[in-house]
Enzyme design. Sequence first.
Site, mmCIF file in Angstrom:
data_model
loop_
_atom_site.group_PDB
_atom_site.id
_atom_site.type_symbol
_atom_site.label_atom_id
_atom_site.label_comp_id
_atom_site.label_asym_id
_atom_site.label_seq_id
_atom_site.Cartn_x
_atom_site.Cartn_y
_atom_site.Cartn_z
ATOM 1 N N GLU A 4 0.833 -1.219 0.000
ATOM 2 C CA GLU A 4 0.000 0.000 0.000
ATOM 3 C C GLU A 4 0.862 1.262 0.000
ATOM 4 O O GLU A 4 0.911 1.998 0.974
ATOM 5 C CB GLU A 4 -0.952 -0.025 1.203
ATOM 6 N N PRO A 5 1.544 1.498 -1.131
ATOM 7 C CA PRO A 5 2.394 2.691 -1.202
ATOM 8 C C PRO A 5 1.578 3.974 -1.330
ATOM 9 O O PRO A 5 0.473 3.956 -1.860
ATOM 10 C CB PRO A 5 3.169 2.450 -2.504
ATOM 11 N N GLY A 6 2.131 5.055 -0.820
ATOM 12 C CA GLY A 6 1.543 6.376 -1.021
ATOM 13 C C GLY A 6 2.578 7.266 -1.701
ATOM 14 O O GLY A 6 2.431 7.695 -2.839
ATOM 15 N N ARG A 7 3.691 7.454 -0.972
ATOM 16 C CA ARG A 7 4.733 8.390 -1.418
ATOM 17 C C ARG A 7 5.266 8.066 -2.816
ATOM 18 O O ARG A 7 5.409 8.950 -3.652
ATOM 19 C CB ARG A 7 5.886 8.314 -0.403
ATOM 20 N N ARG B 98 6.057 19.323 5.895
ATOM 21 C CA ARG B 98 7.140 18.345 6.144
ATOM 22 C C ARG B 98 8.445 18.987 6.640
ATOM 23 O O ARG B 98 9.045 18.484 7.594
ATOM 24 C CB ARG B 98 7.403 17.485 4.910
ATOM 25 N N TYR C 288 9.328 17.584 10.202
ATOM 26 C CA TYR C 288 10.385 16.549 10.197
ATOM 27 C C TYR C 288 11.768 17.106 9.883
ATOM 28 O O TYR C 288 12.705 16.336 9.749
ATOM 29 C CB TYR C 288 10.104 15.503 9.112
ATOM 30 N N CYS D 290 3.664 32.938 11.499
ATOM 31 C CA CYS D 290 4.386 33.408 12.681
ATOM 32 C C CYS D 290 4.973 32.208 13.409
ATOM 33 O O CYS D 290 4.555 31.865 14.523
ATOM 34 C CB CYS D 290 3.446 34.170 13.599
ATOM 35 N N GLU D 291 5.863 31.529 12.776
ATOM 36 C CA GLU D 291 6.546 30.359 13.335
ATOM 37 C C GLU D 291 7.936 30.360 12.740
ATOM 38 O O GLU D 291 8.070 30.413 11.501
ATOM 39 C CB GLU D 291 5.854 29.058 12.894
HETATM 40 C C1 LIG Z 1 -0.830 2.162 7.403
HETATM 41 C C2 LIG Z 1 -0.087 2.914 6.339
HETATM 42 N N1 LIG Z 1 0.009 2.373 5.114
HETATM 43 C C3 LIG Z 1 0.651 3.017 4.116
HETATM 44 C C4 LIG Z 1 1.244 4.240 4.322
HETATM 45 C C5 LIG Z 1 1.934 4.908 3.168
HETATM 46 O O1 LIG Z 1 3.267 5.132 3.413
HETATM 47 P P1 LIG Z 1 4.203 5.726 2.266
HETATM 48 O O2 LIG Z 1 3.583 6.967 1.790
HETATM 49 O O3 LIG Z 1 5.510 5.924 2.939
HETATM 50 O O4 LIG Z 1 4.265 4.693 1.176
HETATM 51 C C6 LIG Z 1 1.191 4.838 5.586
HETATM 52 C C7 LIG Z 1 1.839 6.141 5.834
HETATM 53 O O5 LIG Z 1 1.977 6.653 6.891
HETATM 54 C C8 LIG Z 1 0.505 4.155 6.623
HETATM 55 O O6 LIG Z 1 0.406 4.676 7.859
#
Ligand SMILES: Cc1ncc(COP(=O)(O)O)c(C=O)c1O
Length: 431
Positions: free
Chosen positions: A275-278, A313, A317, A344-345
């Site tokens: 389940e990639p996002g990034r 980010r 981070y 203002c940070e």
């Molecule tokens: C449960 C879960 N799955 C998938 C992701 C996606 O992670 P990434 O964007 O690093 O692939 C996250 C990100 O925090 C997550 O918490």
Amino acid sequence: MTGTINPKVIYLPTAAIQRAVRRYPTPFFLYEEQRIRENCRRFRDTFRKYFPSFAPLYAVKANTNPSLLKIIFSEGFGADASSEAEAWITRRLGGCGMYTGNYTTPEEFQFVLKTGGFQLNLDDISMLPTIRRLGAPEFLSFRVNPGLSQGGMKSLFLAGPDAKYGVPLEDIAAAYRQARSLGVKRFGIHAMTGSNVLDKTYFAAVAAKLLQIVARINREAGIVIERLNIGGGFGVPYRPEQKSLDLEAVARGVRQAFDAQCARYGITEPILMAEPGRCIMADTGWLIGRVHVIKNSQKTFVGIDAGMNDLPRPAIYDAYHQVTVLGKPLRGVVKKVNVVGRLCENNDQFARDRMLPVVKVGDFLVIHNAGAHAFAMAHNYNNRLRSAEYLLTRRGIMCRIRRAETIRDLFRNSAIPHCSRRGRSSERSVS
Ligand SMILES: Cc1ncc(COP(=O)(O)O)c(C=O)c1O
């Protein structure tokens, strides 16, 4: 530095951005459809080469814009959702997938079950009584805390003793046994152990560990795990000198882990999920701001109209994002500057001590890798407004896919005391 520059980090659809800044007020996000599709296909097809039944999900939290979700779902991805709103928008777009909450309330479970289309992935054994009350589903998965973890920075380590996520290993067999006793018939296992990992060997180690746990569940509870989800976390380079993750090596390594562990423990191979996002969205989006103020103080501060509220980010981070001055290549005269926003940070700084071409008021600055965990983390601190989002379609058309917020949007839900002529206050909504 030439020779070590990663073209993925510095890539810009320059002509499209120049067209956009002539048309739209800054700040705004721009995304490129073609790149989103290419990232989806690369990920899906690389794993399918080694796992024909590979089932990819997209971590909706990385970027939830419905127009972008629609593109990703059309590339054969399901959804990894982790809030009611993420489940809701997925269903509205005809998607389905897996729901991974953590510290989930009964109301949230109820909402997701009613919404339909999601396999539940539980974060702890203590959630089972709620599941029993709501009616046990046919399929259930557990997120485990397998102990091992990695990440682009310490705060992105998501497993191990300090992590709030996942069933501890000592509870795992009992969790599956109890679920079966509630009437669950089919089972999955999941781990999400770290984010922005660029080590190609890491995902095979996660898969190997999960398969060891699968064998243990099989041995101790007599349960067969049908689906194994190795989570997201596939890193992308943010710095030009960083190398891209070798997805081919990752998928091959996971295949080897499956072959070795299934043979070693004599278990049936589960269907692989991820389940990639990034790695789907990060390098498909840019945040564009205009320079309004240049302050020569102890350092030179270049102030743009975007801020940490658009892309938190760096503030949260201390994350690095590449910055380009639109139309000015990084050659010739350069100057060390801090690129800052208007909040203002003092941590509202996109880049510190960064060498950039000489910047003038009116220049446009482009923040790279703003497609994932960027707008999705945007906020209204300092009552700053969320920016508009545009999409460059495959046909080269520029569409607005979200308008910028207005001040009225900010106060839509607030009661605004109204001072009447006699000085008494009454409550009135702005909308
Ligand atoms: C449960 C879960 N799955 C998938 C992701 C996606 O992670 P990434 O964007 O690093 O692939 C996250 C990100 O925090 C997550 O918490």
